[in-house]
Every structure is written in C-alpha cells, then in structure tokens.
Design a protein around this motif. Structure first.
Motif, short mmCIF file in Angstrom:
data_model
loop_
_atom_site.label_atom_id
_atom_site.label_comp_id
_atom_site.label_asym_id
_atom_site.label_seq_id
_atom_site.Cartn_x
_atom_site.Cartn_y
_atom_site.Cartn_z
N HIS A 250 87.17 63.90 20.72
CA HIS A 250 86.59 63.17 21.84
C HIS A 250 85.56 64.05 22.56
O HIS A 250 84.45 63.59 22.88
CB HIS A 250 87.69 62.72 22.80
CG HIS A 250 87.20 62.05 24.02
ND1 HIS A 250 86.63 60.79 24.01
CD2 HIS A 250 87.16 62.46 25.32
CE1 HIS A 250 86.27 60.45 25.24
NE2 HIS A 250 86.59 61.45 26.05
N LYS A 251 85.91 65.29 22.82
CA LYS A 251 85.02 66.22 23.50
C LYS A 251 83.73 66.43 22.70
O LYS A 251 82.63 66.40 23.26
CB LYS A 251 85.74 67.56 23.72
CG LYS A 251 84.94 68.59 24.49
CD LYS A 251 85.78 69.82 24.72
CE LYS A 251 85.15 70.95 23.95
NZ LYS A 251 85.91 72.18 24.00
N LEU B 124 81.42 63.40 22.94
CA LEU B 124 80.71 63.37 24.22
C LEU B 124 79.56 64.36 24.22
O LEU B 124 78.46 64.05 24.70
CB LEU B 124 81.67 63.69 25.37
CG LEU B 124 82.73 62.64 25.70
CD1 LEU B 124 83.66 63.15 26.80
CD2 LEU B 124 82.09 61.33 26.10
N ARG C 122 76.56 63.13 22.13
CA ARG C 122 75.78 62.12 22.84
C ARG C 122 74.81 62.75 23.85
O ARG C 122 73.76 62.20 24.14
CB ARG C 122 76.72 61.15 23.53
CG ARG C 122 76.01 59.99 24.18
CD ARG C 122 76.98 59.00 24.74
NE ARG C 122 77.29 58.02 23.71
CZ ARG C 122 78.44 57.40 23.57
NH1 ARG C 122 79.42 57.66 24.39
NH2 ARG C 122 78.63 56.51 22.63
#
Length: 85
Positions: free
Chosen positions: A50-51, A54, A57
């Motif tokens: 998840h990190k 992010l 992006r």
C-alpha cells in the motif's frame, strides 16, 4: 527460526518492536501460532505494498519517465487493492 533469536517488526507508526518468536510445539497451539505468524507476515506485506503504491502515484513526470512507466501504467498499479500483487 532459532529459539533464541529475536524478530524486529516495524509498526505502521514507524516504531520498531522486538519480539521473541514462539517456540514450535505440537498440537492446536502450534497451529494457532503458525496461523498468527502467517497473518502477521501477510499484513506486513500488504502494508508495504500500500505504501509503495501511494509513493508511486506521487512520482513526478520526470521520475515516471526515468523508470519507464506511463501515467496509465502507474494508475493501473496504484489502483490495485493492497492484497493483490
């Protein structure tokens, strides 16, 4: 894992927690402990994934060009659920 070794885990707040692994035994306790260990491993992988998505992006156009990914490829990867590799 050796019985006297220590395991360090990084929490979501960035703290490092050191724990002593549970010694392997037989029976239901061993199965529950094994399940808990696998669940923790999965959660740590999911958190890191998840990190990274992010961060992906947030890359600038220059950085995206340097790593050879298009905006569409980055959005496709960043929009995946954390549990999907």
């Amino acid at each position: 894992m050796q019985p006297n070794c220590m395991l360090s885990v990084v929490t979501s707040q960035g703290d490092i927690v050191t724990v002593r692994p549970i010694e392997r035994s037989t029976g239901i306790f061993a199965r529950v402990a094994g399940f808990a260990e696998q669940a923790l491993d999965s959660m740590l992988v999911w958190q890191e994934r998840h990190k990274q998505r992010l961060q992906l992006r947030e890359l600038s156009q220059h950085m995206r060009h340097d790593i050879g990914l298009t905006d569409a490829e980055i959005e496709t990867e960043a929009n995946k659920p954390f549990w999907r590799a």
